[in-house]
Design a protein around this motif. Structure first.
Motif, mmCIF file in Angstrom:
data_model
loop_
_atom_site.group_PDB
_atom_site.id
_atom_site.type_symbol
_atom_site.label_atom_id
_atom_site.label_comp_id
_atom_site.label_asym_id
_atom_site.label_seq_id
_atom_site.Cartn_x
_atom_site.Cartn_y
_atom_site.Cartn_z
ATOM 1 N N PRO A 243 0.806 -1.230 0.000
ATOM 2 C CA PRO A 243 0.000 0.000 0.000
ATOM 3 C C PRO A 243 0.836 1.277 0.000
ATOM 4 O O PRO A 243 0.537 2.226 -0.745
ATOM 5 C CB PRO A 243 -0.829 -0.122 1.284
ATOM 6 N N GLN A 312 -10.466 1.361 3.006
ATOM 7 C CA GLN A 312 -9.626 2.352 2.342
ATOM 8 C C GLN A 312 -10.447 3.547 1.846
ATOM 9 O O GLN A 312 -11.575 3.397 1.406
ATOM 10 C CB GLN A 312 -8.871 1.716 1.182
ATOM 11 N N ARG A 317 -4.531 3.170 -2.772
ATOM 12 C CA ARG A 317 -4.358 2.195 -1.694
ATOM 13 C C ARG A 317 -5.376 1.067 -1.822
ATOM 14 O O ARG A 317 -5.079 -0.096 -1.528
ATOM 15 C CB ARG A 317 -4.487 2.884 -0.330
ATOM 16 N N LEU A 318 -6.580 1.396 -2.275
ATOM 17 C CA LEU A 318 -7.578 0.355 -2.512
ATOM 18 C C LEU A 318 -7.090 -0.639 -3.557
ATOM 19 O O LEU A 318 -7.206 -1.856 -3.386
ATOM 20 C CB LEU A 318 -8.896 0.996 -2.942
ATOM 21 N N TYR A 321 -4.346 -2.967 -2.065
ATOM 22 C CA TYR A 321 -4.869 -4.117 -1.326
ATOM 23 C C TYR A 321 -5.573 -5.088 -2.266
ATOM 24 O O TYR A 321 -5.571 -6.305 -2.033
ATOM 25 C CB TYR A 321 -5.818 -3.640 -0.233
#
Length: 506
Positions: A243, A312, A317-318, A321
């Motif tokens: 991330p 998130q 960042r989403l 992951y």
């Protein structure tokens, strides 16, 4: 082997070393071109170096497609087969697409931006592609370690290359986790060498000596060796860097990280696993002893990636992951340990190329249309202003979830079908757990994947970004490149035999 035989083998191996040799020469050429263009304007230098990089990657990919050579190179350090060339094409194509997107986005117009990629990123990308090409052909623990380190060093530099504080922090975190995984991998390799007396994964002695070892000891040694590959794959437990590195890196770099290293790492992982003997004496190590540990790692990756993505608020960042979860889904075919599973891995990697790059490009374009913010809440209401991008992103999110009518559904169907067949043959409970919970997590992922399309079409635009969104003008070339990636996502669902036939017959 005499010296003359060694020289003869090296000379004859050059015929199968063409794409890698070309990338090595091109890397040096790009460094020289940067020096020669010091007096040129920044826009001229970037245009020339960018075109040269595109040419380099296209030639490398085409050379891999047309390469007739099959067999060992340089005294069994490298091995050229259809699978290696397929993944080389995936790596080269992903490089072409990210460089093309970066150029089409009009980097020259953002010359004063702190987050802008400097000119050196082109050469580093070529060097990383060189390392990935070497990874796909490595069948010796020494060449494998060197190629993984080449890829890692380039990855650290690309992450920290911009002048932002976030890039520096992300690069340092990436480096620290990379150093730990590299040390663990090297320790595992030393154990394997001590057990077998050879670094050659394809040597008869490698499998024969492992077959004499205690199953627990050999399994631990192999899993330690796989740590470096799990690090490149963003697999659990070496996923923590993902991330921060994805958030810190510019979109083209993060998009490349999400595809190319995963493709090369999963191929090498399959090579290491299949080097173990199929059968051995009672209590000794076999390839089947790795099935349960790999199933646990795959399930952990799917669970951690999906459950963490639910919380998130940043789009990059989403997706980071999400890539952790998809690393787990990639391992599903490997866990099956059958021909259908390995072919499913190739199919998954080939289709994930288009899905992942499309997701990064479309989110970046939507963010650019409303002020370059990647906060998920700021995508609200953009569906009416950017209908083409919004519909395309909805299709991509369905593909990431694994729903029809996208190829993401086909890829998961092939992987889990192979896993179910493996469970029927072995009856191992962890395979059944991976099958059931893996499918359940595909439904869980629907919650966060469809959050962005929901905001795009069913929530009003915040008044604070309304003026910026109306003023956003997107480069037409980058827009159509991103939307064009949706075409194979739909086409391979309707005609999966196009890609499956290519994989089977290559």
């Amino acid at each position: 082997m005499s010296l003359s035989d060694q020289l003869s083998d090296i000379i004859s191996s050059l015929g199968g070393f063409g794409p890698i040799g070309w990338l090595s020469v091109a890397f040096c050429g790009l460094l020289l071109a940067e020096l020669l263009l010091l007096r040129a304007t920044p826009s001229q230098a970037r245009r020339v170096i960018g075109l040269l990089t595109l040419l380099t990657l296209v030639v490398a990919g085409l050379w891999a497609v047309l390469l007739p050579w099959r067999g060992f190179l340089f005294m069994r350090l490298l091995y050229v087969d259809n699978q290696a060339l397929f993944f080389q094409v995936v790596v080269a194509l992903s490089g072409v697409l990210v460089v093309g997107y970066e150029r089409l986005m009009g980097a020259d117009s953002r010359a004063d931006s702190a987050g802008k990629l400097p000119l050196e990123w082109y050469a580093l990308l070529v060097a990383m592609t060189l390392g990935l090409f070497l990874m796909t052909q490595s069948v010796n623990l020494l060449s494998l370690y060197l190629s993984v380190e080449l890829v890692s060093i380039c990855s650290y530099l690309l992450t920290a290359l911009t002048t932002t504080r976030k890039a520096s922090e992300g690069g340092i975190k990436y480096l620290l986790f990379g150093a730990v995984s590299s040390a663990i991998m090297l320790y595992g390799m030393s154990l394997l060498y001590g057990m077998t007396g050879t670094l050659d994964l394809t040597a008869d002695a490698f499998g024969a000596e492992l077959a004499r070892q205690d199953a627990a000891v050999a399994t631990v040694a192999v899993l330690l060796t796989l740590s470096g590959l799990l690090f490149k794959l963003a697999g659990v437990p070496f996923h923590v860097w993902t991330p921060d590195a994805y958030e810190a890196a510019p979109v083209p770099v993060a998009a490349f990280f999400s595809v190319a290293p995963k493709a090369a790492a999963v191929l090498v992982l399959m090579r290491v696993i299949t080097a173990l003997p199929v059968e051995s004496e009672s209590g000794a190590a076999t390839v089947g002893t790795l099935q349960t540990p790999l199933a646990v790692l795959a399930l952990a990756g799917i669970l951690i990636g999906n459950l963490s993505a639910l919380r998130q608020t940043d789009a990059k960042r989403l997706l980071a992951y999400s890539s952790i979860a998809h690393a787990g889904f990639l391992l599903v075919g490997v866990v099956a340990l059958n021909e259908a599973g390995f072919e499913a891995v190739l199919f998954y990697a080939g289709t994930y190329l288009f899905i992942s790059l499309a997701a990064f490009f479309l989110i970046d374009l939507l963010a650019s249309s409303q002020g370059h913010t990647l906060a998920i809440r700021d995508f609200a209401g953009l569906g009416s202003r950017q209908p083409v991008l919004s519909v395309a992103l909805t299709v991509v999110m369905l593909a990431l979830t694994g729903l029809p009518p996208t190829v993401g559904f086909t890829a998961k169907l092939l992987s889990f079908s192979a896993l179910y067949d493996a469970w029927q043959l072995s009856g191992k409970p962890w395979l059944l757990a991976l099958f059931a919970l893996g499918l359940l997590n595909a439904l869980i992922s629907l919650v966060y994947y469809l959050r962005i399309p929901f905001l795009l079409f069913f929530r009003p635009m915040p008044s604070t970004v309304g003026g910026e969104a109306s003023a956003g003008v997107l480069p037409r070339g980058a827009l159509w490149l991103a939307v064009g990636l949706v075409v194979p996502i739909l086409a391979f669902f309707l005609k999966p035999d196009w890609l499956a036939g290519l994989i089977a017959s290559w």
